[in-house]
Design a protein around this motif. Structure first.
Motif, PDB file in Angstrom:
ATOM      1  N   ALA A  88      -3.577   4.559   3.301  1.00 59.75           N
ATOM      2  CA  ALA A  88      -4.143   3.822   2.171  1.00 59.75           C
ATOM      3  C   ALA A  88      -4.433   2.383   2.577  1.00 59.75           C
ATOM      4  N   PRO A 120      -7.816  -6.062  -2.623  1.00 64.92           N
ATOM      5  CA  PRO A 120      -8.162  -4.827  -1.923  1.00 64.92           C
ATOM      6  C   PRO A 120      -9.659  -4.813  -1.625  1.00 64.92           C
ATOM      7  N   GLN A 178      -6.948   0.118   0.427  1.00 63.70           N
ATOM      8  CA  GLN A 178      -6.400   0.342  -0.911  1.00 63.70           C
ATOM      9  C   GLN A 178      -4.994  -0.238  -0.978  1.00 63.70           C
ATOM     10  N   ALA A 223       0.864  -1.187   0.000  1.00 63.56           N
ATOM     11  CA  ALA A 223       0.000   0.000   0.000  1.00 63.56           C
ATOM     12  C   ALA A 223       0.892   1.224   0.000  1.00 63.56           C
ATOM     13  N   ASP A 248     -10.638   0.775  -6.394  1.00 60.65           N
ATOM     14  CA  ASP A 248      -9.329   1.297  -6.785  1.00 60.65           C
ATOM     15  C   ASP A 248      -9.420   2.807  -6.989  1.00 60.65           C
ATOM     16  N   PRO A 249      -8.706   3.593  -6.175  1.00 62.89           N
ATOM     17  CA  PRO A 249      -8.823   5.046  -6.310  1.00 62.89           C
ATOM     18  C   PRO A 249      -7.965   5.599  -7.448  1.00 62.89           C
ATOM     19  N   ASP A 250      -7.129   4.768  -8.025  1.00 58.86           N
ATOM     20  CA  ASP A 250      -6.151   5.290  -8.976  1.00 58.86           C
ATOM     21  C   ASP A 250      -6.731   5.427 -10.375  1.00 58.86           C
TER      22      ASP A 250
END
Lengths: 1006, 101, 191
Positions: free
Chosen positions: A80, A161, A85, A75, A165-167
């Protein structure tokens, strides 16, 4: 606690920049430039994971992407990690550390040091190859309740996770003359040669820093400079060329047809706090005229008992950690080898102050210069010597030695050490050549498969095709780069020459299990570390009848881990060939497949996620409907207003109200999504005559007709209303979802069958927004807004179209038509003014007691009239007669698409399903769409159904639920009682004609 | 992703600009009514489905919009030739096999 | 980008922060658009009346002043014309007058001329980063040699069909159907 394992000097890390990270909750410090693996080793940590099947403790084996053991969850930060995440299953050898990085080991509980699952190791006799197939077969009832839950709980390595997914992930399409995969000496030479020839070059390398083996080849010189200085100069030259794209941290993971190559670029993983606008990873989809594969060679493990203990490492990896990262892999390092290159690891480590206790070479005959140099460094040398076992479980404590005479081994004591470097020689990395469908040739001298003739426009260079020694590798890369540039650009390219010293060739190799003197029943020598496959497993697979290498692979799972067998395949193949008593080339190698290393889902999805997964098409009325709190439904890519609930209303209540309102006064409906095609040309009528079942030639200008379209097999494919705008011009409408299909169908016949017809098609779906006004007060609602069209029924009867203007000059095509059974109009206006017109009409509609209605009400109203919806009543096997629409067929026409098929025996045979209405006997039950209809209330098992319910609604007009259904011989069954079996008992239904409102159609002509 | 040469645009484009149109050189009968049921079923449903070179229809649907024909090797997925609708199937024996694009 | 054909409003659309400096995206102002379909003879007559000859070369665009003719297929062209004034009436008026003029010169020549002024939206991209920006979603080789100024083609923008026209070394015009514009703009902002 422990003294650092850092060397006092050297390496490419930045010793001035400490980097703090955690591993399993423990705070550790590395240096900028470290990978997670080198930082852990610098802290004396070898034990980093538990193996997949036996939960055996495992250490860092390699320094590259082929790492089978050191798989970790990572992470970006503690925050995160707490937010769920994280990324599982990253290879610690490929993770660049940054401040705050959180890494955890995997496949262990409760801790890495004490893992309950390790009981599997004691039970290993149960887990032989094929155990999945053998163990969980019976009793059958155990599968769902016992085995599968158990396997699911136990299986898998990392933890997925828990948060979305925040990316962000990006995509880039690129073209180039020459794509070079790998920036070691061969790749750099190739890129320089191609770039100097003026080619457009992409140079990709999976590592953070370019240079490959040159980054740890101590003492090597190129063009009179140290190898690393030369790498910097080469990279500077390439970076200064605007036709060159340099991609570090970028893995060439897929080689597809016609040099279409997929690359995964890791953009921000190595950064502690990256610019949030940057994508985490970028997918490169490259079309290369030529490809140069410079993917190097991978060192091969030795297969001896207990060869998987933490502290055992590939010899070259040990050399990389020492030379490149300034990390000594142990305090007392032994080297077991069958080739020269591992000796150089020993020498380099000793030169950096490491304690190399011995070099054990399986070969009896070793280059005297190597032995001499070892002795000069006070390293014990044993030749004809092998390792037969390992002491220690979570860390090597010593090794058992064996004296090799031929194939027989006698014990030769033991040796204390905490690190064992191993090498069975080198396997050329032919993965991408194999992905590109290139064949492989067996080279018995090198004990290796080398790339055969390529199938695609690609060539291999350097050690991935068995070239050994720095000078030869550079020359081979330069040749390949120049050849590729020449082939790509058509202009001659010079082959640059590079003088080099150091980086000598390595001789010697070993394939397969190493002989030992231990009890074969008791020991395990691992072939595939990640999938826990032993030499015994491979032999057992052969004994149990697996004779093809592809079967052995699947039965044992060897070579099916994330390294795709780059470490294990050759040893497994050698063991299998011995067991099969067949030569290696006859047994053959399994095919390498995409992806080369694991690729994240995000990289494959790129920007196709969330709101941008698919185009979301909205009409010009959408925002108005949204402001009125409409519910929307997806129809193909469109969002359509589904119903307009007033406060307190559920869908049922809203739809009943909307239906009642349309029949009693007037309703307003957004029909903009209907497909529209302008059919223009002198042969337009003739064309429609052939493409639709209906006759068109006599349709008057300004008149409309319902058109029914069949495919050539005679089945309904679409329908819609068609207006004749003038002699040569028709305004065709299609269903919302059918628009592209209908246009393609029309173009197909026009281009390939009737190219002589002078008629052209243009999509006008989005040129016109369509405002449908339906109900007895429809004319009253629109009349005040129409500028120049006479709406009187005599002037503009049902099924007619006029061109004119509304609201003081807005151009329109006004259709008088109905899909509700009520009198109605459809106002076609330019989208830029549709909202304005809609709001004006709505004001009138509201004044008249009307309302806006959505697609659900539209469906109910048409069902009350028995109008079909293509795709709901029809399913691609329905003819016009089946749905009672034989009237739409132009009987006098000699031909139209589908006509001949309507006479096919199976389409005229009795017993076809026909459209009927169904009324539930109790007048209350609402049937389920898709429900089966049977003759008996409780039919015997396997009794074929008579048909199924296609549409079912509560009808305000009928005051009861109504349904449409397709029933065998349905029209002959009017009045019959049938049954719809449901879980809570069958529902009795009466078959009726599919028409529930205004059978005479008198409401259309008000 | 395959590259397909559009004979009308004169350029190679990725296959997702194109749509497959089934086997080529199956002309719709001028007088379908003259076909008996067996002949009509043959026309509607029977295709050669060869292992090897096949003549097939493609449409550059996200390009110039034109239908054209192509010879494609169903084993290697390689396009051997493209030609306009209405033109005869190229004779490969004359060009010596996989010569053209 | 404002020129004789395209009027760009002052307000630019969003681009990713890492797009090259000086790169900009605008939705063009209203245009009159026709799809003209017919044979080369008909196309020649239209070209004369329209003031821009309709290219017979595949993937070519012709342009003069406030008008342009884009090759779409061997019997299909997209005609663009800028109305003299802003506002929908100006578009309606020019569309009507152009349709009349072209119909007059064509007479009995078989053809199809269909007003699609409001079907499409034009996006204007300019700046040093445009090719990279487009290549996030367009798979064509946008190298100036492979895709020179003046080239126009229908193609795909991820999942949307577009018309892509290079009007300068770092200028492109992207046309799509109006309901696809938010998707295309969203992806361009995503980078």
């Amino acid at each position: 606690m422990t003294r650092s394992f850092r060397t006092s000097k050297g390496g490419r890390i930045d010793r001035a920049v400490p980097v703090t990270f955690t591993f399993d909750g423990r705070t550790l410090t590395g240096r900028a430039g470290d990978t997670l693996a080198s930082a852990l080793l610098a802290n004396g940590i070898h034990l980093v994971g538990r193996s997949f099947k036996y939960h055996r403790p495992r250490g860092i084996l390699t320094a590259g992407s082929e790492e089978p053991n050191a798989l970790v969850g990572v992470a970006k930060s503690a925050a995160a990690a707490a937010a769920g995440q994280s990324v599982p299953n990253l290879r610690a050898t490929q993770v660049d550390i940054h401040e705050g990085l959180v890494a955890v080991s995997q496949n262990r509980w409760p801790s890495l040091g004490f893992d309950i699952g390790a009981v599997n190791d004691r039970l290993s006799p149960l887990f032989v190859s094929g155990f999945y197939y053998k163990t969980f077969m019976w009793p059958k009832s155990f599968w769902n309740r016992v085995y599968e839950p158990f396997i699911r709980a136990a299986a898998g390595l990392g933890k997925a996770p828990t948060a979305p997914d925040p990316d962000r992930y990006a995509n880039r399409y690129a073209h180039c003359d020459v794509l070079v995969a790998g920036s070691g000496p061969a790749g750099l030479a190739a890129a320089l040669a191609a770039a100097r020839a003026g080619a457009r070059v992409i140079l990709a390398d999976e590592q953070a820093e370019p240079g490959g083996s040159l980054l740890h080849e101590a003492g090597a010189e190129i063009e009179g400079q140290s190898a690393t200085v030369w790498v910097s100069a080469a990279m500077a030259e390439l970076a200064g060329n605007d036709r060159v794209t340099l991609l570090p941290r970028t893995t060439v993971f897929g080689y597809f047809n016609q040099n279409f190559v997929a690359l995964a670029e890791r953009v921000t993983d190595h950064l502690a706090s990256p610019d949030p606008s940057l994508p985490r990873e970028r997918l490169w989809q490259v079309r290369a005229r030529q490809v140069v594969l410079a993917t190097g060679a991978i060192e091969r493990p030795l297969v001896f008992p207990e060869n998987d203990r933490p502290g055992i490492m590939m010899a070259e990896a040990g050399r990389i950690y020492a030379n490149r990262y300034g990390v000594l892999p142990g305090r007392a390092i032994a080297v077991a080898t069958a080739c020269d290159s591992a000796w150089r690891a020993a020498f380099d480590i000793a030169a950096l102050g490491g304690n190399v206790v011995a070099v054990l070479d399986m070969r009896g005959d070793v280059d005297p210069l190597l032995k001499e140099r070892a002795r000069a460094l006070s390293i014990r040398v044993e030749t004809g010597c092998t390792v037969t076992g390992v002491k220690g479980s979570k860390r090597v404590q010593g090794v058992l030695l064996g004296r090799l005479v031929g194939e027989t081994v006698s014990s030769a004591g033991s040796l204390a050490c905490d690190c064992l470097l191993i090498s069975g020689g080198w396997t050329p990395n032919v993965s991408l050549h194999s992905q590109a469908r290139g064949k492989l040739d067996w080279n018995p001298e090198k004990g290796a498969f080398l790339p055969g003739d390529p199938v695609q426009a690609q060539r291999s260079a350097g050690s991935c095709r068995g070239i050994d020694g720095l000078a030869l590798v550079l020359a081979d890369g330069a040749r390949a780069g120049a050849e590729a540039a020449e082939a790509a650009t058509g202009s001659p390219a010079d082959v640059p020459t590079f003088s080099a010293s150091g980086g000598d060739a390595s001789t010697g190799w070993w394939l397969g299990a190493v002989p030992h003197d231990r009890n074969p029943a008791r020991v395990r020598a691992f072939v595939d570390f990640q999938n826990d496959v032993t030499a015994k497993d491979v032999k057992l697979a052969v004994r149990e009848g697996m004779h093809s290498i592809e079967h052995i692979k699947r039965y044992t799972t060897t070579g099916m881990a994330t390294d795709q067998g780059r470490l294990s395949n050759m040893n497994a193949l050698s063991i299998a060939s011995t067991a099969l008593a067949n030569e290696i080339p006859q047994v053959g190698l399994t095919t390498f497949r995409q992806p080369y290393t694991p690729v994240t889902f995000g990289t494959l999805a790129t920007t196709s996620r969330g709101d941008l997964f698919d185009p979301v098409r909205r009409t010009p009325i959408h925002d108005w409907a949204a402001a009125k709190a409409a519910a929307f439904e997806d129809v193909s890519l469109w969002k359509r207003a589904w119903y307009f609930p007033k406060s307190g209303e559920d869908m049922h209540a809203a739809v009943l109200r909307e239906c009642r309102t349309v029949r009693e006064s007037v309703g307003l409906f957004d029909a903009s999504t209907l497909g529209k095609i302008e059919v223009v040309g002198p042969d337009a009528a003739e064309f429609l005559e052939r493409i639709y079942t209906n006759p068109w030639k006599k349709l008057g200008i300004g008149r409309l007709r319902y058109g029914l379209m069949l495919n050539e097999a005679g089945f309904i494919m679409d329908d819609g209303v068609v207006g004749r705008i003038n002699e040569d011009c028709f305004h065709v409408t299609t269903t919302t979802g059918g628009a592209p299909r209908v246009l393609a169908h029309m173009e197909d016949y026009l281009q390939t069958e009737w190219a002589d017809l002078k008629v052209w098609l243009t999509s006008t779906t989005e040129q016109w927004a369509v405002i449908a006004v339906q109900g007895p007060k429809a004319r009253e609602a629109i009349a005040p807004l129409v500028d120049d069209i006479d709406l009187a029924t005599e002037a503009m009867p049902h099924m007619s179209v006029r061109e004119g203007h509304v609201m003081g000059g807005i151009p329109c095509r006004l259709f008088r038509m109905s899909f509700t059974g009520e009198a109605g109009y459809e106002i076609n206006v330019p989208p830029s003014r549709a909202r304005q017109v809609w709001e004006a009409v709505f004001a009138n509609v509201e004044r008249l007691g009307g309302c806006a209605y959505g697609t659900e009400t539209m469906h109910v109203l048409r069902a009350e009239k028995g109008y079909i919806i293509v795709g709901q009543e029809t399913d691609g096997t329905v003819t016009p007669d089946d749905v009672g629409m034989a009237w739409a067929i132009g009987k006098a026409k000699p031909d139209f698409v589908g006509k001949r098929s309507l006479a096919r025996p199976d389409l005229v045979a009795p017993g076809r399903k026909q459209l009927v209405g169904l009324l539930t006997r109790d007048g209350r039950a609402l049937l389920e769409e898709g429900a089966q209809v049977t003759a008996e209330a409780d039919p015997a098992p396997r009794t074929p159904a008579l048909g199924h319910v296609t549409s079912s609604y509560m009808s305000a007009a009928a005051g009861r639920p109504i349904a449409l259904a397709m029933i065998a011989n349905g029209r002959a069954r009017h009045g019959e009682i049938l049954h719809v079996p449901m879980p809570n008992g069958a529902i009795a239904v009466e078959v009726v004609p599919p028409l529930f409102v205004d059978p005479e159609g008198s409401r259309l002509n008000v | 992703m395959l590259l397909i040469h559009c004979p009308c645009c004169g350029v190679d484009r990725p296959e997702i600009e194109f749509r497959y149109g089934g086997e080529a050189h199956i002309a719709r009968p001028v007088q379908p009514a003259d076909f008996d049921d067996r002949q009509w079923a043959e026309f509607l449903y029977m295709r050669t489905n060869p292992k090897g070179v096949m003549a097939e229809r493609w449409r550059h649907v996200h390009g110039c919009g034109r239908f054209f024909n192509a010879l494609r090797d169903t084993v290697s997925d390689r396009f051997i030739a493209v030609y306009q609708t209405g033109e005869p199937r190229p004779d490969l024996s004359a060009t010596g096999g996989e010569g053209a694009r | 980008m404002s020129d004789t054909l395209f009027h760009a409003p002052a307000e630019a659309l969003a681009l990713p922060p890492h797009a090259a400096a000086g790169t900009a995206l605008h939705r063009a102002g209203p245009l009159v658009r026709f799809v003209f379909r017919g044979d080369s003879g008909a196309a020649a007559k239209v070209g004369e009346a329209f003031g821009v000859s309709l290219p017979q070369t595949p993937l070519a665009a012709g342009r003069a002043g406030d008008r342009a003719a884009l090759w779409q297929g061997p019997d299909e062209w997209l005609l663009l014309a800028r109305p003299a004034a802003d506002g929908p009436q100006a578009v309606d008026g020019l569309a009507r007058s152009l349709a009349g003029e072209l119909a007059a010169v064509l007479g009995d020549t078989p053809h199809s001329l269909v007003d699609v002024s409001e079907r499409n939206i034009a996006l204007l991209l300019e700046g040093p980063g445009v090719a990279d920006l487009l290549n996030a979603h367009v798979f064509l080789d946008l190298d100036p040699v492979a895709f020179p100024v003046g080239m126009v083609t229908r193609t795909l923008f991820t999942k949307a069909e577009i018309v892509l026209w290079r009007t300068g070394s770092d200028r492109f015009v992207l046309e799509c159907w109006r309901s696809f514009a938010p998707y295309v703009e969203g992806l361009l902002a995503e980078g």
